[in-house]
Design a protein around this motif. Structure first.
Motif, mmCIF file in Angstrom:
data_model
loop_
_atom_site.group_PDB
_atom_site.id
_atom_site.type_symbol
_atom_site.label_atom_id
_atom_site.label_comp_id
_atom_site.label_asym_id
_atom_site.label_seq_id
_atom_site.Cartn_x
_atom_site.Cartn_y
_atom_site.Cartn_z
ATOM 1 N N THR A 94 0.856 -1.179 0.000
ATOM 2 C CA THR A 94 0.000 0.000 0.000
ATOM 3 C C THR A 94 0.894 1.231 0.000
ATOM 4 N N CYS A 95 0.676 2.128 -0.934
ATOM 5 C CA CYS A 95 1.488 3.338 -1.054
ATOM 6 C C CYS A 95 1.334 4.193 0.199
ATOM 7 N N GLN A 96 2.439 4.609 0.782
ATOM 8 C CA GLN A 96 2.404 5.454 1.972
ATOM 9 C C GLN A 96 2.106 6.907 1.627
ATOM 10 N N GLY A 97 2.081 7.220 0.348
ATOM 11 C CA GLY A 97 1.758 8.578 -0.074
ATOM 12 C C GLY A 97 0.273 8.778 -0.310
ATOM 13 N N CYS A 98 -0.323 7.890 -1.131
ATOM 14 C CA CYS A 98 -1.725 8.071 -1.520
ATOM 15 C C CYS A 98 -2.657 7.009 -0.954
ATOM 16 N N GLY A 99 -2.089 5.936 -0.396
ATOM 17 C CA GLY A 99 -2.912 4.885 0.193
ATOM 18 C C GLY A 99 -3.457 3.870 -0.797
ATOM 19 N N PRO A 143 10.943 -4.654 -4.241
ATOM 20 C CA PRO A 143 10.029 -5.230 -3.256
ATOM 21 C C PRO A 143 9.953 -4.450 -1.947
ATOM 22 N N TYR A 144 10.883 -3.554 -1.710
ATOM 23 C CA TYR A 144 10.897 -2.785 -0.470
ATOM 24 C C TYR A 144 10.340 -1.370 -0.635
ATOM 25 N N THR A 145 9.816 -1.048 -1.816
ATOM 26 C CA THR A 145 9.325 0.302 -2.051
ATOM 27 C C THR A 145 8.145 0.649 -1.149
ATOM 28 N N ARG A 146 8.059 1.910 -0.789
ATOM 29 C CA ARG A 146 6.955 2.400 0.047
ATOM 30 C C ARG A 146 5.929 3.163 -0.771
ATOM 31 N N TYR A 147 6.277 3.509 -2.009
ATOM 32 C CA TYR A 147 5.452 4.412 -2.805
ATOM 33 C C TYR A 147 5.137 3.861 -4.190
ATOM 34 N N GLN A 204 6.368 8.481 -5.526
ATOM 35 C CA GLN A 204 7.826 8.464 -5.449
ATOM 36 C C GLN A 204 8.398 9.691 -6.159
ATOM 37 N N ARG A 205 7.826 10.028 -7.295
ATOM 38 C CA ARG A 205 8.288 11.215 -8.038
ATOM 39 C C ARG A 205 8.071 12.473 -7.209
ATOM 40 N N ARG A 206 6.913 12.564 -6.572
ATOM 41 C CA ARG A 206 6.634 13.739 -5.734
ATOM 42 C C ARG A 206 7.573 13.795 -4.537
#
Length: 108
Positions: free
Chosen positions: A77-82, A94-98, A103-105
């Motif tokens: 689940t994106c930590q930026g937009c949900g 596999p470890y991305t948060r966004y 991520q660009r923002r």
């Protein structure tokens, strides 16, 4: 030569927890191997080596945080937009948060 796409199975949108753990474990093992190689290179004080080591250690921290997100039920689940992070992105990072847009923002 044409590619016969009728035989390609569609990929699920989200990784299972088991698949995510496997990808994260592989990513962690790879980074630990890289750290060992840097340590054994004999150039530990070399500026590029110090920078490489710091970057690898940052990724290792992100990997451990991703394991925590699996346990918490928030992995993917994106930590930026949900919104869900696309499965293709999780396969690559596999470890991305966004998601890509967030991520660009965050990088801007």
């Amino acid at each position: 030569m044409s590619l016969d796409t009728s035989r390609i199975e569609p990929r699920p949108e989200r990784l299972t927890a088991h698949e995510a753990r496997g990808r994260l474990a592989h990513a962690r093992d790879t980074r630990v191997t890289q750290l060992r190689a840097l340590a054994e290179s004999g150039q530990a004080d070399d500026q590029p080596t110090v920078a490489q080591k710091a970057a690898i250690e940052r990724v290792l921290k992100e990997i451990e945080e991703a394991f925590g997100r699996i346990e918490a039920g928030t992995y993917g689940t994106c930590q930026g937009c949900g919104k869900p992070v696309p499965g293709e992105r999780l396969e690559i990072l596999p470890y991305t948060r966004y998601c890509v847009a967030c991520q660009r923002r965050a990088a801007a």
